[in-house]
Scaffold this active site. Structure first.
Site, short mmCIF file in Angstrom:
data_model
loop_
_atom_site.label_atom_id
_atom_site.label_comp_id
_atom_site.label_asym_id
_atom_site.label_seq_id
_atom_site.Cartn_x
_atom_site.Cartn_y
_atom_site.Cartn_z
CB THR A 115 6.20 35.11 -7.75
OG1 THR A 115 5.58 35.27 -6.44
CG2 THR A 115 7.57 35.92 -8.00
CG ASP A 135 5.28 27.25 -0.45
OD1 ASP A 135 5.03 28.12 0.28
OD2 ASP A 135 5.52 26.33 0.00
CG ASN A 146 -2.28 39.09 -4.44
OD1 ASN A 146 -4.02 39.29 -3.59
ND2 ASN A 146 -2.72 37.61 -5.29
CB SER A 161 -5.01 43.17 4.69
OG SER A 161 -5.64 43.53 6.48
CE1 TYR A 164 -8.35 36.41 3.92
CE2 TYR A 164 -9.22 37.47 5.41
CZ TYR A 164 -8.56 36.93 3.82
OH TYR A 164 -8.76 37.38 2.93
CE LYS A 173 -5.33 38.30 4.24
NZ LYS A 173 -4.23 38.44 3.24
CB THR A 211 -10.16 36.66 -5.90
OG1 THR A 211 -10.51 36.40 -4.16
CG2 THR A 211 -9.89 38.68 -5.60
#
Length: 278
Positions: free
Chosen positions: A32, A57, A84, A135, A149, A153, A184
């Site tokens: 997705t 979303d 994720n 996380s 952030y 997390k 990433t």
């Protein structure tokens, strides 16, 4: 036995790597993302009947339920959910706007909440399932410029550990994965939002952008390797409750946790006094 994986943020990074690894291991995958073209492009080497690409979303609760329903329609069940999807807001706490802070929580925390709420009824009915919530080291120890952030997390970790106690009776196990620095798109200019430096007192140490942008593309962790490990975790009968991904994650987290334990011991008498017990 083949499992059905439902993966958010499957258009790049850890999400795409996990989808690819799960497919190569003989599983079926519902990949997705908000941008379906991006998801398809990321997985164009593993297309086939075992892959379904679904728009999602994660900040939209209704879309989460629709995507889960499409997954069940396509493959009949959901065995492993990987939360994720996310992005990063970086900067000094005082310089991050309230709107940016809230937006960070909306995606990185409430996105996880929305998808878990949609998937858990399916897993309860099955009396089986695994949920892997991604996380970060920043969600275990906190890092400079990462208050928004880290807040998201840390909350993901709390949700994961708490819900695990509630749903274990139904054969559902939750794993929180805390990666170190992986290659990433998290620090890519399209996925990171830097707070503008406006306070002179912070100027001497430089901006968050200067501190973090240099790491983009240079991180030591390989998402493909982590994807393969996540497939192993998803197949375990007794997976760990928390998994530190990468040697750098272990090296960063261990001394901080040891320091916290040492402080608990150093102030244990005062702790007893605070409760009126001697």
């Amino acid at each position: 036995m083949s499992k059905v994986w439902f993966i958010t943020g499957a258009g790049s990074g850890i999400g795409a790597a996990t989808a690819r690894a799960a497919l190569k291991a003989g599983n079926r995958v519902v990949a997705t993302g908000r941008n379906l073209d991006k998801v398809r492009k990321a997985l164009n080497d593993v297309t086939g009947d075992n892959l379904a690409v679904v728009h999602l979303d994660v900040t939209n609760e209704a879309q989460a339920h629709t995507a889960v329903a499409e997954a069940v329609e396509a493959f009949g069940r959901i065995d492993v959910l990987v939360n994720n999807a996310g992005y990063s807001v970086l900067g000094n706490f005082e310089e991050i706007s309230a709107a940016d802070f809230q937006s960070q929580l909306q995606t990185n925390l409430f996105g996880v909440v929305n998808v878990m709420r949609a998937a858990l009824p399916i897993m309860r009915q099955q009396r089986a399932g695994r949920i892997i919530n991604i996380s970060s080291v920043a969600g275990v120890i906190g890092l400079k410029h990462c208050s928004a952030y880290s807040a998201a997390k840390f909350a993901v970790e709390g949700v994961t550990f708490s819900v695990a106690h509630e749903v274990e009776q139904f054969g559902i196990k939750l794993i929180v994965v805390s990666p170190g620095f992986f290659r990433t798109d998290l620090l890519d200019s399209g996925n990171v939002r830097y707070a503008e430096s406006t306070i002179d007192d912070y100027a001497s140490e430089g901006s968050a952008e200067a501190a973090y942008s240099a790491y983009d593309g240079q991180q030591t962790g390989n998402p493909a390797a982590l994807g393969e490990v996540l497939v192993q975790l998803g197949a375990m009968d007794k997976p760990p409750k928390q998994f530190m991904a990468g040697a750098d994650a272990i090296a960063a987290v261990r001394p901080v946790l040891e320091e916290r334990l040492n402080e608990i011991d150093a102030y244990k008498n005062l702790s007893r006094e605070s409760a009126g017990s001697f």
